[in-house]
Design a protein around this motif. Structure first.
Motif, PDB file in Angstrom:
ATOM      1  N   GLY A 135      19.553  45.376 -14.227  1.00 18.52           N
ATOM      2  CA  GLY A 135      19.059  44.332 -15.523  1.00 18.52           C
ATOM      3  C   GLY A 135      19.252  42.668 -15.680  1.00 18.52           C
ATOM      4  O   GLY A 135      18.946  41.940 -16.386  1.00 18.52           O
ATOM      5  N   ALA A 136      19.774  42.362 -14.324  1.00 15.58           N
ATOM      6  CA  ALA A 136      19.972  41.394 -13.881  1.00 15.58           C
ATOM      7  C   ALA A 136      19.176  40.352 -13.140  1.00 15.58           C
ATOM      8  O   ALA A 136      19.574  39.417 -12.138  1.00 15.58           O
ATOM      9  N   GLY A 137      18.308  41.642 -12.733  1.00 11.20           N
ATOM     10  CA  GLY A 137      16.901  40.691 -12.331  1.00 11.20           C
ATOM     11  C   GLY A 137      16.776  40.844 -10.697  1.00 11.20           C
ATOM     12  O   GLY A 137      16.141  40.864  -9.592  1.00 11.20           O
ATOM     13  N   HIS A 138      18.119  41.881 -10.219  1.00  3.82           N
ATOM     14  CA  HIS A 138      17.493  42.229  -8.491  1.00  3.82           C
ATOM     15  C   HIS A 138      17.307  43.787  -8.006  1.00  3.82           C
ATOM     16  O   HIS A 138      16.777  44.498  -9.313  1.00  3.82           O
ATOM     17  N   ILE A 139      16.593  43.694  -7.290  1.00  3.08           N
ATOM     18  CA  ILE A 139      15.765  45.041  -6.644  1.00  3.08           C
ATOM     19  C   ILE A 139      16.368  45.563  -5.689  1.00  3.08           C
ATOM     20  O   ILE A 139      17.335  45.034  -5.346  1.00  3.08           O
ATOM     21  N   VAL A 140      17.139  47.129  -6.239  1.00  2.13           N
ATOM     22  CA  VAL A 140      17.709  48.324  -5.708  1.00  2.13           C
ATOM     23  C   VAL A 140      16.695  48.903  -4.881  1.00  2.13           C
ATOM     24  O   VAL A 140      15.964  49.533  -5.274  1.00  2.13           O
ATOM     25  N   CYS A 141      16.742  48.138  -2.859  1.00  6.50           N
ATOM     26  CA  CYS A 141      16.195  48.925  -2.535  1.00  6.50           C
ATOM     27  C   CYS A 141      15.963  49.864  -2.030  1.00  6.50           C
ATOM     28  O   CYS A 141      15.212  51.112  -1.532  1.00  6.50           O
ATOM     29  N   GLY A 142      17.238  50.718  -2.122  1.00  4.16           N
ATOM     30  CA  GLY A 142      17.692  52.178  -1.367  1.00  4.16           C
ATOM     31  C   GLY A 142      18.788  52.729  -2.051  1.00  4.16           C
ATOM     32  O   GLY A 142      20.243  51.368  -2.268  1.00  4.16           O
ATOM     33  N   GLU A 143      19.594  53.724  -2.317  1.00  9.29           N
ATOM     34  CA  GLU A 143      20.257  54.397  -2.357  1.00  9.29           C
ATOM     35  C   GLU A 143      21.443  55.283  -1.683  1.00  9.29           C
ATOM     36  O   GLU A 143      20.182  55.758  -1.189  1.00  9.29           O
ATOM     37  N   SER A 144      22.197  55.634  -1.421  1.00  8.43           N
ATOM     38  CA  SER A 144      23.134  56.345  -0.880  1.00  8.43           C
ATOM     39  C   SER A 144      23.991  57.252  -1.072  1.00  8.43           C
ATOM     40  O   SER A 144      24.816  56.548  -1.791  1.00  8.43           O
ATOM     41  N   ASN A 145      24.843  58.313  -1.351  1.00  2.79           N
ATOM     42  CA  ASN A 145      25.601  59.162  -0.797  1.00  2.79           C
ATOM     43  C   ASN A 145      26.499  59.016   0.161  1.00  2.79           C
ATOM     44  O   ASN A 145      27.937  59.178  -0.577  1.00  2.79           O
ATOM     45  N   ASN A 146      26.302  58.430   1.008  1.00  2.00           N
ATOM     46  CA  ASN A 146      27.107  58.640   2.283  1.00  2.00           C
ATOM     47  C   ASN A 146      26.888  57.671   3.341  1.00  2.00           C
ATOM     48  O   ASN A 146      25.986  57.121   2.975  1.00  2.00           O
ATOM     49  N   GLY A 147      28.014  57.164   3.464  1.00  7.59           N
ATOM     50  CA  GLY A 147      28.015  56.474   4.841  1.00  7.59           C
ATOM     51  C   GLY A 147      26.716  56.159   6.185  1.00  7.59           C
ATOM     52  O   GLY A 147      25.944  55.284   6.188  1.00  7.59           O
ATOM     53  N   LEU A 148      26.548  56.983   6.451  1.00  5.45           N
ATOM     54  CA  LEU A 148      25.482  58.281   7.743  1.00  5.45           C
ATOM     55  C   LEU A 148      24.255  57.464   6.892  1.00  5.45           C
ATOM     56  O   LEU A 148      23.328  56.311   7.751  1.00  5.45           O
ATOM     57  N   LYS A 149      23.898  58.008   6.040  1.00  3.02           N
ATOM     58  CA  LYS A 149      22.474  57.464   5.140  1.00  3.02           C
ATOM     59  C   LYS A 149      22.561  56.118   4.934  1.00  3.02           C
ATOM     60  O   LYS A 149      21.272  55.388   4.926  1.00  3.02           O
ATOM     61  N   ALA A 150      23.484  55.357   4.324  1.00  2.03           N
ATOM     62  CA  ALA A 150      23.175  53.933   4.030  1.00  2.03           C
ATOM     63  C   ALA A 150      22.955  53.291   5.370  1.00  2.03           C
ATOM     64  O   ALA A 150      22.102  52.360   5.473  1.00  2.03           O
ATOM     65  N   VAL A 151      23.923  53.758   6.458  1.00  2.26           N
ATOM     66  CA  VAL A 151      23.417  53.161   7.819  1.00  2.26           C
ATOM     67  C   VAL A 151      21.600  52.847   8.248  1.00  2.26           C
ATOM     68  O   VAL A 151      21.239  52.165   8.330  1.00  2.26           O
ATOM     69  N   GLU A 152      20.872  54.264   8.068  1.00  5.39           N
ATOM     70  CA  GLU A 152      19.718  54.848   8.133  1.00  5.39           C
ATOM     71  C   GLU A 152      18.764  53.606   7.650  1.00  5.39           C
ATOM     72  O   GLU A 152      17.692  52.605   7.492  1.00  5.39           O
ATOM     73  N   LEU A 153      19.136  53.468   5.919  1.00  2.49           N
ATOM     74  CA  LEU A 153      18.799  52.484   4.647  1.00  2.49           C
ATOM     75  C   LEU A 153      18.687  51.479   5.072  1.00  2.49           C
ATOM     76  O   LEU A 153      18.066  50.685   5.278  1.00  2.49           O
ATOM     77  N   ALA A 154      19.993  51.025   5.957  1.00  2.00           N
ATOM     78  CA  ALA A 154      20.206  49.424   5.957  1.00  2.00           C
ATOM     79  C   ALA A 154      18.873  49.224   7.010  1.00  2.00           C
ATOM     80  O   ALA A 154      18.151  47.832   6.986  1.00  2.00           O
ATOM     81  N   LYS A 155      18.916  50.183   8.287  1.00  2.00           N
ATOM     82  CA  LYS A 155      18.587  49.438   9.856  1.00  2.00           C
ATOM     83  C   LYS A 155      17.198  49.406   8.918  1.00  2.00           C
ATOM     84  O   LYS A 155      16.541  48.443   9.145  1.00  2.00           O
ATOM     85  N   SER A 156      15.802  49.995   8.056  1.00  2.00           N
ATOM     86  CA  SER A 156      14.550  50.613   7.778  1.00  2.00           C
ATOM     87  C   SER A 156      14.389  49.659   6.472  1.00  2.00           C
ATOM     88  O   SER A 156      13.256  49.364   6.498  1.00  2.00           O
ATOM     89  N   LEU A 157      15.416  49.488   5.355  1.00  3.56           N
ATOM     90  CA  LEU A 157      15.339  48.853   4.782  1.00  3.56           C
ATOM     91  C   LEU A 157      15.506  47.188   4.499  1.00  3.56           C
ATOM     92  O   LEU A 157      14.865  45.890   3.934  1.00  3.56           O
ATOM     93  N   ALA A 158      16.661  46.859   5.579  1.00  6.77           N
ATOM     94  CA  ALA A 158      17.127  45.436   6.203  1.00  6.77           C
ATOM     95  C   ALA A 158      17.285  44.399   4.810  1.00  6.77           C
ATOM     96  O   ALA A 158      16.403  43.155   4.017  1.00  6.77           O
ATOM     97  N   PRO A 159      17.876  45.053   4.288  1.00  5.66           N
ATOM     98  CA  PRO A 159      18.457  44.186   2.398  1.00  5.66           C
ATOM     99  C   PRO A 159      18.974  43.484   2.416  1.00  5.66           C
ATOM    100  O   PRO A 159      19.759  43.067   3.488  1.00  5.66           O
ATOM    101  N   ASP A 160      19.294  42.292   1.689  1.00  2.00           N
ATOM    102  CA  ASP A 160      19.840  40.820   1.170  1.00  2.00           C
ATOM    103  C   ASP A 160      21.327  41.342   1.084  1.00  2.00           C
ATOM    104  O   ASP A 160      21.553  40.937   1.220  1.00  2.00           O
ATOM    105  N   LEU A 161      21.465  42.655   0.816  1.00  2.00           N
ATOM    106  CA  LEU A 161      23.365  43.160   0.827  1.00  2.00           C
ATOM    107  C   LEU A 161      23.277  44.503   0.773  1.00  2.00           C
ATOM    108  O   LEU A 161      22.021  45.121  -0.320  1.00  2.00           O
ATOM    109  N   ALA A 162      24.525  45.032   0.982  1.00  2.00           N
ATOM    110  CA  ALA A 162      24.443  45.942   0.752  1.00  2.00           C
ATOM    111  C   ALA A 162      26.192  46.031   0.028  1.00  2.00           C
ATOM    112  O   ALA A 162      27.614  45.559   0.243  1.00  2.00           O
ATOM    113  N   ILE A 163      26.279  47.080  -1.292  1.00  2.00           N
ATOM    114  CA  ILE A 163      27.770  47.656  -2.319  1.00  2.00           C
ATOM    115  C   ILE A 163      27.832  48.977  -1.672  1.00  2.00           C
ATOM    116  O   ILE A 163      26.865  49.473  -1.287  1.00  2.00           O
TER     117      ILE A 163
END
Length: 195
Positions: A25-53
């Motif tokens: 709604g604020a115009g940002h792009i949600v490039c990936g979602e995860s329900n656990n930390g390990l998957k979040a790390v994998e996604l961060a490696k592959s997607l290189a987001p600007d920010l992680a929440i």
């Protein structure tokens, strides 16, 4: 604020959905979602987001450990949690997160936190770049000073004249003064080793 690609990691699907709606709604792009930390790390490696929440409490790898790993990838992290106890905040501080929000999260709290977190991260990047440039400049000046001393001793001239000679030789060879200084130092080392 510019559009950011953001990775969301929270074990609660409803929280992820709410965050995604607020961010999009604020115009940002949600490039990936995860329900656990390990998957979040994998996604961060592959997607290189600007920010992680990241949520603090997730199965497997908790949010603080995940934040530590993602921070090492040079990605800023904003933590979300239902816990506001000092021990969580102290641990968050040690893993270099750029913000900490207590649930329930509202758009009014989230968007400014993202803006500030990203701005602080950018400032840190600028400081790191300036520090690296300053260190390189200092190393260059040390090389030039050593080469100037070698030239002054070898040619039996003053430091000023040796410096002028160094500049003139670099111009004649069409290389930087630093590169010539390194060559002079290496030649002097080779000469000393041969003796």
């Amino acid at each position: 604020m510019s559009v950011l690609s953001i990775l969301i990691a929270d074990d609660e699907a409803l929280t992820r959905l709410d965050l995604k709606e607020m961010l999009q709604g604020a115009g940002h792009i949600v490039c990936g979602e995860s329900n656990n930390g390990l998957k979040a790390v994998e996604l961060a490696k592959s997607l290189a987001p600007d920010l992680a929440i990241l949520d603090v409490m997730m199965p497997g790898l908790d949010g603080l450990e995940t934040a530590k790993i993602i921070h090492s990838m040079n990605i800023p992290v904003l933590l979300l949690t239902a816990y506001s106890q000092p021990n969580f905040i102290n641990r968050a501080e040690k893993v270099s997160v750029y913000g900490y929000l207590v649930k329930p999260i509202t758009e009014r709290d989230l968007l400014p936190a993202i803006q500030i977190a990203y701005a602080r991260w950018r400032e840190m990047q600028d400081v790191r770049t300036k520090l690296e440039n300053t260190q390189l400049e200092l190393q260059s000046q040390k090389l030039i000073a050593r080469a100037r001393a070698i030239l002054a001793a070898r040619e039996k001239v003053s430091n000023y004249d040796a410096h002028q000679l160094l500049i003139q030789q670099a111009m004649n060879l069409r290389i930087s003064v630093v590169n010539l200084a390194a060559q002079i130092i290496n030649q002097a080392k080779d000469y000393l080793q041969e003796k």
